[in-house]
Design a protein around this motif. Structure first.
Motif, PDB file in Angstrom:
ATOM      1  N   GLN A  19       4.896   2.492  15.551  1.00 61.43           N
ATOM      2  CA  GLN A  19       3.572   2.301  14.965  1.00 61.43           C
ATOM      3  C   GLN A  19       3.538   2.929  13.580  1.00 61.43           C
ATOM      4  O   GLN A  19       4.200   3.936  13.327  1.00 61.43           O
ATOM      5  N   CYS A  20       2.762   2.310  12.695  1.00 62.41           N
ATOM      6  CA  CYS A  20       2.621   2.838  11.345  1.00 62.41           C
ATOM      7  C   CYS A  20       1.940   4.208  11.404  1.00 62.41           C
ATOM      8  O   CYS A  20       0.883   4.345  12.037  1.00 62.41           O
ATOM      9  N   PRO A  21       2.494   5.240  10.779  1.00 61.92           N
ATOM     10  CA  PRO A  21       1.874   6.568  10.833  1.00 61.92           C
ATOM     11  C   PRO A  21       0.565   6.657  10.053  1.00 61.92           C
ATOM     12  O   PRO A  21      -0.165   7.633  10.208  1.00 61.92           O
ATOM     13  N   MET A  22       0.224   5.634   9.252  1.00 64.80           N
ATOM     14  CA  MET A  22      -0.999   5.683   8.457  1.00 64.80           C
ATOM     15  C   MET A  22      -2.148   4.930   9.108  1.00 64.80           C
ATOM     16  O   MET A  22      -3.285   5.373   9.065  1.00 64.80           O
ATOM     17  N   CYS A  23      -1.860   3.759   9.699  1.00 68.55           N
ATOM     18  CA  CYS A  23      -2.948   2.959  10.287  1.00 68.55           C
ATOM     19  C   CYS A  23      -2.779   2.731  11.785  1.00 68.55           C
ATOM     20  O   CYS A  23      -3.636   2.124  12.419  1.00 68.55           O
ATOM     21  N   ARG A  24      -1.682   3.171  12.377  1.00 74.53           N
ATOM     22  CA  ARG A  24      -1.395   3.073  13.817  1.00 74.53           C
ATOM     23  C   ARG A  24      -1.185   1.643  14.291  1.00 74.53           C
ATOM     24  O   ARG A  24      -1.186   1.397  15.494  1.00 74.53           O
ATOM     25  N   CYS A  58       7.877  10.907   1.714  1.00 77.44           N
ATOM     26  CA  CYS A  58       7.564  10.365   3.033  1.00 77.44           C
ATOM     27  C   CYS A  58       6.366  11.104   3.622  1.00 77.44           C
ATOM     28  O   CYS A  58       6.282  12.334   3.554  1.00 77.44           O
ATOM     29  N   VAL A  59       5.423  10.362   4.217  1.00 76.38           N
ATOM     30  CA  VAL A  59       4.208  10.980   4.748  1.00 76.38           C
ATOM     31  C   VAL A  59       4.481  11.776   6.016  1.00 76.38           C
ATOM     32  O   VAL A  59       3.623  12.541   6.457  1.00 76.38           O
ATOM     33  N   VAL A  60       5.668  11.621   6.608  1.00 77.96           N
ATOM     34  CA  VAL A  60       5.990  12.330   7.850  1.00 77.96           C
ATOM     35  C   VAL A  60       6.746  13.623   7.557  1.00 77.96           C
ATOM     36  O   VAL A  60       6.284  14.711   7.857  1.00 77.96           O
ATOM     37  N   CYS A  61       7.924  13.498   6.923  1.00 77.20           N
ATOM     38  CA  CYS A  61       8.737  14.698   6.684  1.00 77.20           C
ATOM     39  C   CYS A  61       8.422  15.375   5.356  1.00 77.20           C
ATOM     40  O   CYS A  61       8.818  16.530   5.153  1.00 77.20           O
ATOM     41  N   GLN A  62       7.721  14.679   4.449  1.00 74.70           N
ATOM     42  CA  GLN A  62       7.362  15.219   3.138  1.00 74.70           C
ATOM     43  C   GLN A  62       8.588  15.666   2.338  1.00 74.70           C
ATOM     44  O   GLN A  62       8.502  16.538   1.479  1.00 74.70           O
ATOM     45  N   PHE A  84       0.850  -1.182   0.000  1.00 76.84           N
ATOM     46  CA  PHE A  84       0.000   0.000   0.000  1.00 76.84           C
ATOM     47  C   PHE A  84       0.885   1.231   0.000  1.00 76.84           C
ATOM     48  O   PHE A  84       1.447   1.613   1.014  1.00 76.84           O
ATOM     49  N   MET A  85       1.018   1.836  -1.180  1.00 75.26           N
ATOM     50  CA  MET A  85       1.887   2.992  -1.339  1.00 75.26           C
ATOM     51  C   MET A  85       1.153   4.265  -0.935  1.00 75.26           C
ATOM     52  O   MET A  85      -0.080   4.333  -0.953  1.00 75.26           O
ATOM     53  N   SER A  86       1.936   5.286  -0.611  1.00 70.08           N
ATOM     54  CA  SER A  86       1.342   6.567  -0.221  1.00 70.08           C
ATOM     55  C   SER A  86       1.062   7.449  -1.416  1.00 70.08           C
ATOM     56  O   SER A  86       0.557   8.546  -1.263  1.00 70.08           O
ATOM     57  N   ALA A  87       1.400   7.001  -2.625  1.00 73.35           N
ATOM     58  CA  ALA A  87       1.186   7.806  -3.830  1.00 73.35           C
ATOM     59  C   ALA A  87       0.047   7.226  -4.645  1.00 73.35           C
ATOM     60  O   ALA A  87      -0.043   6.026  -4.832  1.00 73.35           O
ATOM     61  N   ALA A 120       3.909   1.267   2.652  1.00 72.40           N
ATOM     62  CA  ALA A 120       5.187   1.834   2.227  1.00 72.40           C
ATOM     63  C   ALA A 120       5.043   3.348   2.276  1.00 72.40           C
ATOM     64  O   ALA A 120       4.523   3.962   1.347  1.00 72.40           O
ATOM     65  N   CYS A 121       5.487   3.959   3.382  1.00 74.33           N
ATOM     66  CA  CYS A 121       5.172   5.371   3.601  1.00 74.33           C
ATOM     67  C   CYS A 121       6.284   6.153   4.292  1.00 74.33           C
ATOM     68  O   CYS A 121       6.130   7.355   4.506  1.00 74.33           O
ATOM     69  N   LEU A 122       7.409   5.521   4.639  1.00 73.59           N
ATOM     70  CA  LEU A 122       8.454   6.209   5.383  1.00 73.59           C
ATOM     71  C   LEU A 122       9.767   6.208   4.611  1.00 73.59           C
ATOM     72  O   LEU A 122      10.058   5.283   3.852  1.00 73.59           O
ATOM     73  N   CYS A 123      10.553   7.247   4.842  1.00 82.51           N
ATOM     74  CA  CYS A 123      11.866   7.364   4.214  1.00 82.51           C
ATOM     75  C   CYS A 123      12.931   6.791   5.146  1.00 82.51           C
ATOM     76  O   CYS A 123      12.642   6.359   6.266  1.00 82.51           O
ATOM     77  N   ASP A 124      14.181   6.792   4.696  1.00 82.12           N
ATOM     78  CA  ASP A 124      15.277   6.243   5.492  1.00 82.12           C
ATOM     79  C   ASP A 124      15.486   7.025   6.786  1.00 82.12           C
ATOM     80  O   ASP A 124      15.917   6.455   7.793  1.00 82.12           O
ATOM     81  N   GLY A 125      15.210   8.324   6.769  1.00 84.63           N
ATOM     82  CA  GLY A 125      15.434   9.131   7.961  1.00 84.63           C
ATOM     83  C   GLY A 125      14.369   8.987   9.019  1.00 84.63           C
ATOM     84  O   GLY A 125      14.647   9.087  10.217  1.00 84.63           O
ATOM     85  N   CYS A 126      13.120   8.715   8.623  1.00 83.89           N
ATOM     86  CA  CYS A 126      12.008   8.676   9.584  1.00 83.89           C
ATOM     87  C   CYS A 126      11.715   7.281  10.119  1.00 83.89           C
ATOM     88  O   CYS A 126      11.016   7.154  11.134  1.00 83.89           O
ATOM     89  N   ILE A 127      12.200   6.231   9.471  1.00 80.23           N
ATOM     90  CA  ILE A 127      11.852   4.876   9.862  1.00 80.23           C
ATOM     91  C   ILE A 127      12.276   4.563  11.301  1.00 80.23           C
ATOM     92  O   ILE A 127      11.595   3.827  12.016  1.00 80.23           O
TER      93      ILE A 127
END
Length: 332
Positions: free
Chosen positions: A304-309, A274-278, A229-232, A292-299
């Motif tokens: 918890q998943c920032p999209m579904c918790r 990335c859905v967190v830092c954009q 499940f991609m964020s795009a 699939a929603c995080l980058c190397d820096g935010c992982i």
């Protein structure tokens, strides 16, 4: 009971009472603020503590080349009476075999036989494992890298308009992809792919889709191919052909059939960032939710998943740092 104890303690020694209350206050404050390293709300910790305590397990991945690809062309027009159009996309010459009305029990028994008895690397091997528990069979030769559409349809004399009420004892269509050349079976780890396809009929009008895909390995294992499940929205399947009402109806039908998964709608995002830092490029897949929603820096900051918790048990990268650098240099 505690109140009686405190009153008795105060009567015995007011100074000792004040000392006990003060110590209890310090211990409680330490627990809340995380002074003792115990589990406390992440928002109360600084970034360095968060990074060290919330790192999740990184799943070890092994790259395997999959020679098979299969898509449904024009799913809105597919039905049991009108047939279905499949588009295979294979890296080698393959054989596409379609089984209409295949027994659910016999198919899963065949998958177990692949593990314990013999390998399902040819259409004949699968037919022997199914004991001819299907209504009709069609077979096509697929050339290497040829994306020619293959039309599959039940014969008119079969007089099949539906496969009965849910839960069903037969799958509408099973598509088997196998390598045509025997030498190719020695090269690839994946020797065949089984796709379970739902096709709407008169009694069950759930839209046409691939329900399950199994990759069969030469060593005797098989893997359930799952969607990420991609964020795009560019990587998500298009839903322009169906209205919200139809999608909700399909969802309820899937739940009744026991086939629905918690697949959130991810079509509102407009970028692959990335859905967190954009800022960073999405590279990490979280398990078991498969977002699939995080980058190397935010992982490293999320348990918890920032999209579904949902709590993250494992994670793996879509590509290594070396591959990312090579891709960026290619674009430049």
């Amino acid at each position: 009971m505690a109140a009686v104890f405190l009153v008795t303690l105060y009567e015995y020694s007011p100074l000792f009472y004040i000392t006990v209350v003060f110590v209890c206050f310090l211990v409680t404050s330490g627990l809340v603020l995380g002074w003792f390293g115990l589990g406390v709300p992440v928002i109360l910790r600084n970034s360095e503590e968060t990074e060290s305590s919330t790192r999740v397990l990184k799943k070890r991945m092994r790259q395997v080349k999959n020679p098979f690809g299969l898509e449904i062309s024009h799913p809105a027009t597919a039905s049991v009476t009108k047939g279905i159009t499949l588009t295979p996309d294979c890296l080698e010459d393959c054989i596409l075999t379609c089984y209409w009305g295949c027994s659910v029990q016999k198919l899963h028994e065949a998958l177990q036989k692949h593990v314990y008895c013999f390998r399902l690397k040819t259409p004949q091997a699968l037919e022997d494992a199914l004991y001819s528990e299907y209504l009709y069979r069609q077979q096509y030769f697929v050339k290497k890298n040829d994306k020619e559409e293959k039309y599959c349809q039940l014969p008119e004399d079969a007089q099949v308009v539906d496969f009965g009420p849910v839960p069903r004892s037969r799958y509408p269509l099973i598509a088997l992809l196998t390598l045509a050349d025997e030498e190719d079976r020695e090269i690839y780890d994946i020797i065949s792919m089984v796709a379970i396809i739902h096709i709407p009929d008169e009694s069950y009008r759930l839209s046409c889709r691939i329900l399950y895909q199994y990759l069969l390995l030469a060593q005797g294992q098989y893997h359930d191919l799952k969607q990420l499940f991609m964020s795009a929205n560019s990587t998500a399947p298009s839903t322009s052909d169906t209205s919200p009402g139809e999608r909700s109806t399909d969802r309820s039908l899937l739940e009744k059939a026991g086939l629905a998964e918690d697949e959130p709608e991810l079509h509102e995002e407009n970028s692959k960032d990335c859905v967190v830092c954009q800022n960073g490029t999405v590279n990490w897949v979280l398990l078991p939710c498969r977002h699939a929603c995080l980058c190397d820096g935010c992982i490293k900051y999320f348990q918890q998943c920032p999209m579904c918790r949902q709590f993250v048990q494992e994670s793996f990268p879509l590509c290594s740092k070396k591959e990312q650098d090579e891709d960026e240099s290619t674009h430049i």
